[in-house]
Design a protein around this motif. Structure first.
Motif, PDB file in Angstrom:
ATOM      1  N   LEU A  61       0.950  -1.186   0.037  1.00 14.21           N
ATOM      2  CA  LEU A  61      -0.020  -0.031   0.038  1.00 14.21           C
ATOM      3  C   LEU A  61       1.062   1.132  -0.001  1.00 14.21           C
ATOM      4  CD1 LEU A  61      -3.154   0.757   0.454  1.00 14.21           C
ATOM      5  CD2 LEU A  61      -2.273   1.600   2.630  1.00 14.21           C
ATOM      6  N   ASP A  62       0.833   1.851  -1.041  1.00 16.57           N
ATOM      7  CA  ASP A  62       1.690   3.123  -1.144  1.00 16.57           C
ATOM      8  C   ASP A  62       0.867   4.227  -1.540  1.00 16.57           C
ATOM      9  OD1 ASP A  62       3.446   5.288  -1.562  1.00 16.57           O
ATOM     10  OD2 ASP A  62       5.054   3.770  -1.729  1.00 16.57           O
ATOM     11  N   ILE A  63       0.499   5.281  -0.764  1.00 14.63           N
ATOM     12  CA  ILE A  63      -0.586   6.336  -1.330  1.00 14.63           C
ATOM     13  C   ILE A  63       0.143   7.415  -2.032  1.00 14.63           C
ATOM     14  CG2 ILE A  63      -2.126   6.039   0.510  1.00 14.63           C
ATOM     15  CD1 ILE A  63      -0.796   8.435   2.279  1.00 14.63           C
ATOM     16  N   THR A  64       1.515   7.428  -2.379  1.00 15.77           N
ATOM     17  CA  THR A  64       2.096   8.046  -3.436  1.00 15.77           C
ATOM     18  C   THR A  64       2.271   7.423  -4.779  1.00 15.77           C
ATOM     19  OG1 THR A  64       4.537   7.319  -2.724  1.00 15.77           O
ATOM     20  CG2 THR A  64       3.541   9.013  -1.654  1.00 15.77           C
ATOM     21  N   VAL A  65       1.463   6.603  -5.007  1.00 16.71           N
ATOM     22  CA  VAL A  65       1.356   5.879  -6.494  1.00 16.71           C
ATOM     23  C   VAL A  65       0.656   6.777  -7.467  1.00 16.71           C
ATOM     24  CG1 VAL A  65      -0.555   4.410  -6.407  1.00 16.71           C
ATOM     25  CG2 VAL A  65       1.680   3.640  -7.321  1.00 16.71           C
ATOM     26  N   TYR A  66       0.302   7.878  -6.948  1.00 15.65           N
ATOM     27  CA  TYR A  66      -0.607   8.653  -8.008  1.00 15.65           C
ATOM     28  C   TYR A  66       0.071   9.061  -9.145  1.00 15.65           C
ATOM     29  CZ  TYR A  66      -4.094  12.266  -9.300  1.00 15.65           C
ATOM     30  OH  TYR A  66      -5.316  12.739 -10.012  1.00 15.65           O
ATOM     31  N   THR A 101     -13.953  -5.297  -0.610  1.00 11.95           N
ATOM     32  CA  THR A 101     -13.458  -5.784  -1.723  1.00 11.95           C
ATOM     33  C   THR A 101     -12.695  -5.196  -2.702  1.00 11.95           C
ATOM     34  OG1 THR A 101     -15.332  -7.599  -1.681  1.00 11.95           O
ATOM     35  CG2 THR A 101     -14.003  -7.608  -3.623  1.00 11.95           C
ATOM     36  N   SER A 102     -11.227  -5.616  -2.883  1.00 11.24           N
ATOM     37  CA  SER A 102     -10.732  -5.134  -4.239  1.00 11.24           C
ATOM     38  C   SER A 102     -10.400  -5.878  -5.277  1.00 11.24           C
ATOM     39  CB  SER A 102      -9.176  -4.564  -3.894  1.00 11.24           C
ATOM     40  OG  SER A 102      -9.281  -3.553  -2.740  1.00 11.24           O
ATOM     41  N   GLY A 103     -11.060  -5.567  -6.499  1.00  8.72           N
ATOM     42  CA  GLY A 103     -11.150  -6.501  -7.715  1.00  8.72           C
ATOM     43  C   GLY A 103     -10.233  -5.819  -8.771  1.00  8.72           C
ATOM     44  N   GLU A 147     -12.517  -4.003 -11.536  1.00 13.67           N
ATOM     45  CA  GLU A 147     -13.373  -2.591 -11.047  1.00 13.67           C
ATOM     46  C   GLU A 147     -13.114  -1.508 -12.038  1.00 13.67           C
ATOM     47  OE1 GLU A 147     -12.344  -2.271  -6.954  1.00 13.67           O
ATOM     48  OE2 GLU A 147     -13.815  -3.846  -6.368  1.00 13.67           O
ATOM     49  N   ARG A 148     -11.641  -1.353 -12.305  1.00 10.88           N
ATOM     50  CA  ARG A 148     -11.403  -0.377 -13.315  1.00 10.88           C
ATOM     51  C   ARG A 148     -10.344  -0.742 -14.165  1.00 10.88           C
ATOM     52  NH1 ARG A 148      -9.531   4.878 -10.982  1.00 10.88           N
ATOM     53  NH2 ARG A 148     -10.988   4.287  -9.213  1.00 10.88           N
ATOM     54  N   CYS A 149     -10.589  -1.312 -15.274  1.00  6.14           N
ATOM     55  CA  CYS A 149      -9.563  -1.829 -16.253  1.00  6.14           C
ATOM     56  C   CYS A 149      -9.733  -1.526 -17.817  1.00  6.14           C
ATOM     57  CB  CYS A 149      -9.490  -3.214 -16.177  1.00  6.14           C
ATOM     58  SG  CYS A 149     -11.265  -3.894 -16.199  1.00  6.14           S
ATOM     59  N   HIS A 188      -5.451  -3.108 -15.096  1.00  6.60           N
ATOM     60  CA  HIS A 188      -6.415  -2.724 -14.012  1.00  6.60           C
ATOM     61  C   HIS A 188      -5.562  -1.794 -13.147  1.00  6.60           C
ATOM     62  CE1 HIS A 188      -4.144  -5.016 -10.803  1.00  6.60           C
ATOM     63  NE2 HIS A 188      -4.313  -6.117 -11.685  1.00  6.60           N
ATOM     64  N   HIS A 189      -6.469  -1.200 -12.229  1.00  8.18           N
ATOM     65  CA  HIS A 189      -6.042   0.079 -11.412  1.00  8.18           C
ATOM     66  C   HIS A 189      -5.315   0.048 -10.049  1.00  8.18           C
ATOM     67  CE1 HIS A 189      -9.673  -0.210  -8.449  1.00  8.18           C
ATOM     68  NE2 HIS A 189      -9.404  -1.260  -9.072  1.00  8.18           N
ATOM     69  N   ILE A 190      -5.042  -1.260  -9.991  1.00  8.51           N
ATOM     70  CA  ILE A 190      -4.180  -1.605  -8.610  1.00  8.51           C
ATOM     71  C   ILE A 190      -3.022  -1.714  -8.807  1.00  8.51           C
ATOM     72  CG2 ILE A 190      -4.031  -2.744  -6.453  1.00  8.51           C
ATOM     73  CD1 ILE A 190      -6.996  -3.585  -6.647  1.00  8.51           C
ATOM     74  N   ILE A 191      -1.959  -0.745  -8.605  1.00  6.83           N
ATOM     75  CA  ILE A 191      -0.840  -0.724  -9.253  1.00  6.83           C
ATOM     76  C   ILE A 191       0.293  -1.371  -7.964  1.00  6.83           C
ATOM     77  CG2 ILE A 191       1.396   0.945  -9.602  1.00  6.83           C
ATOM     78  CD1 ILE A 191      -0.938   0.992 -11.768  1.00  6.83           C
ATOM     79  N   ASP A 192       1.199  -2.069  -8.539  1.00  7.67           N
ATOM     80  CA  ASP A 192       2.339  -2.721  -7.777  1.00  7.67           C
ATOM     81  C   ASP A 192       3.389  -1.527  -7.455  1.00  7.67           C
ATOM     82  OD1 ASP A 192       4.232  -3.962  -6.581  1.00  7.67           O
ATOM     83  OD2 ASP A 192       4.424  -5.775  -7.619  1.00  7.67           O
TER      84      ASP A 192
HETATM   85  P1  AMP Z   1      -9.158  -0.158  -3.818  1.00  2.00           P
HETATM   86  O1  AMP Z   1     -10.461  -0.211  -4.825  1.00  2.00           O
HETATM   87  O2  AMP Z   1      -9.697   0.210  -2.560  1.00  2.00           O
HETATM   88  O3  AMP Z   1      -8.610  -1.317  -3.984  1.00  2.00           O
HETATM   89  O4  AMP Z   1      -8.427   1.104  -4.170  1.00  2.00           O
HETATM   90  C1  AMP Z   1      -7.669   1.155  -5.556  1.00  2.00           C
HETATM   91  C2  AMP Z   1      -7.677   2.586  -5.706  1.00  2.00           C
HETATM   92  O5  AMP Z   1      -6.371   2.989  -4.889  1.00  2.00           O
HETATM   93  C3  AMP Z   1      -7.025   2.743  -7.207  1.00  2.00           C
HETATM   94  O6  AMP Z   1      -8.043   3.252  -7.879  1.00  2.00           O
HETATM   95  C4  AMP Z   1      -5.995   3.986  -7.026  1.00  2.00           C
HETATM   96  O7  AMP Z   1      -6.691   5.249  -6.818  1.00  2.00           O
HETATM   97  C5  AMP Z   1      -5.295   3.678  -5.441  1.00  2.00           C
HETATM   98  N1  AMP Z   1      -4.325   2.818  -5.721  1.00  2.00           N
HETATM   99  C6  AMP Z   1      -3.913   1.906  -6.692  1.00  2.00           C
HETATM  100  N2  AMP Z   1      -2.971   1.138  -6.427  1.00  2.00           N
HETATM  101  C7  AMP Z   1      -2.428   1.342  -5.013  1.00  2.00           C
HETATM  102  C8  AMP Z   1      -1.524   1.033  -4.214  1.00  2.00           C
HETATM  103  N3  AMP Z   1      -0.502   0.014  -4.500  1.00  2.00           N
HETATM  104  N4  AMP Z   1      -1.316   1.609  -3.077  1.00  2.00           N
HETATM  105  C9  AMP Z   1      -2.351   2.577  -2.739  1.00  2.00           C
HETATM  106  N5  AMP Z   1      -3.195   2.900  -3.536  1.00  2.00           N
HETATM  107  C10 AMP Z   1      -3.317   2.530  -4.572  1.00  2.00           C
END
Ligand code: AMP
Ligand code: MG
Length: 335
Positions: A105-110, A234-236, A239-241, A250-254
């Motif tokens: 989890l890294d909130i600077t991934v923006y 849930t994170s999937g 959800e956004r891809c 998809h939108h969850i970045i490593d």
């Molecule tokens: P969630 O749906 O709660 O899993 O959050 C996904 C959202 O968190 C994404 O749309 C991004 O805005 C942000 N995000 C993506 N990857 C990460 C990450 N590795 N750490 C923190 N925020 C992230």
């Protein structure tokens, strides 16, 4: 005689109104934090649902990454700003979970998310050099927040924050707090898939039954979990891809690679007492994968989870073995 009959009628009406089979139900739905939200509460609801909506809109105005006037918008524009103590607390919480999950989890991934187009819908696959340059700016430990009454937050040049991974979970905690303060003992709060429950379902007198979406068939549930006074988040990857050259991104970045996480999971559901914790962990576990998530669970505990793997296997923790029903044909393993 007449008086007695009126009294008897009034008593019957009163009994009908109070019978546990017919609890008063109120509902509110609205759009906030970029998603559809719905709250259902039972009992003497009064203005509490409107209060929840106002509170969630207040949090959106405070935390939104797309609003230039929010705490996060101002910080991202200038690199240094005073924020509300609440924003500072959420940032520090995210940093704590960032540390505990080794940066998953890294909130600077923006800045990386923006490059992929996940913030605008204008999708593209960034080239390696661009990603490597942006990754230099991804490091949540660089955020400094002081402890004064009006905390000052600073980040190095080019570092930008996004609380999208945990803001809805935090909002669900605040909504539950408002409902409880108003004496509500039964409610279902659904903030675009970040679910928080208060008590159980008064109609059936049993826990809430929350459907978990099937990532392979989005119109169906893969299973149902029974909960009371718990968050279910849930994170999937669905959800956004977007799809390019036959591959889905998809939108969850490593944060280690700057690319959509490929940890072998398609969805992660975390169940626990705190919405912000479940939201933060579900995103982190999606990045970490099943093995590391299970290790985290063994070491820290305090929550349960449902993982669905790319291969089509469901993994659940022992704490929910009796309360999760598998509605799919996928094999289920209790961790
Ligand atoms: P969630 O749906 O709660 O899993 O959050 C996904 C959202 O968190 C994404 O749309 C991004 O805005 C942000 N995000 C993506 N990857 C990460 C990450 N590795 N750490 C923190 N925020 C992230
Ligand atoms: Mg999350």
């Amino acid at each position: 005689m007449k008086k007695t009959r009126i009294f008897a009628l009034a008593a019957v009406l009163l009994l009908t109104a109070c019978t546990p089979d017919a609890p008063y139900q109120a509902n509110i739905s609205f759009f906030s934090m970029d998603t559809y939200m719905e709250i259902t509460a039972y009992g003497h609801v009064g203005t509490s649902l409107d209060d929840c909506k106002d509170e969630i809109n207040r949090l959106e105005a405070l935390l939104s990454v797309t609003s230039p006037d929010s705490d996060i918008g101002r910080l991202n524009a200038s690199g240094m700003t005073d924020v509300s103590p609440e924003t500072a607390e959420i940032i520090k919480y995210a940093q704590r979970i960032g540390g505990e999950t080794n940066g998953a989890l890294d909130i600077t991934v923006y800045p990386v998310l923006k490059e992929w187009g996940f913030t605008t819908g204008d999708y593209k696959i960034p080239d390696g050099d661009t990603l490597n340059a942006l990754l230099q700016k991804v490091d949540f430990t660089q955020i400094k927040a002081d402890d004064s009454a009006i905390p000052a937050v600073t980040v190095p040049d080019g570092v930008q924050l996004d609380l999208g991974a945990l803001a809805k979970g935090y909002a669900s905690d605040k909504a539950a707090e408002i409902l409880r303060e108003n004496g509500i003992t039964s409610a279902l709060i659904n903030l675009g898939g970040s679910i928080m429950t208060i008590g159980g379902n008064p109609s059936s007198g049993s826990p809430w039954r929350i459907g978990i979406r099937n990532p392979f068939s989005l119109d169906e549930n893969i299973g149902v979990i029974e909960v009371a006074d718990k968050a279910v988040v849930t994170s999937g990857s669905y959800e956004r891809c977007f799809t390019a050259d036959g591959k889905t991104y998809h939108h969850i970045i490593d944060p280690a690679t700057g690319c959509p996480a490929e940890s072998g999971l398609v969805s992660v559901t975390v169940i626990g007492g705190s919405g912000i914790m479940c939201d933060a962990l579900s995103t982190a576990f999606f990045v970490m994968g099943a093995e590391k998530a299970a290790e985290f669970h063994r070491e820290k505990g305090g929550f349960d989870m449902i993982l669905v793997t790319v291969e089509g296997e469901i993994l659940i923790t022992e704490g929910i073995a009796d309360t999760f029903t598998n509605l799919s044909k996928l094999p289920l393993t209790v961790l």
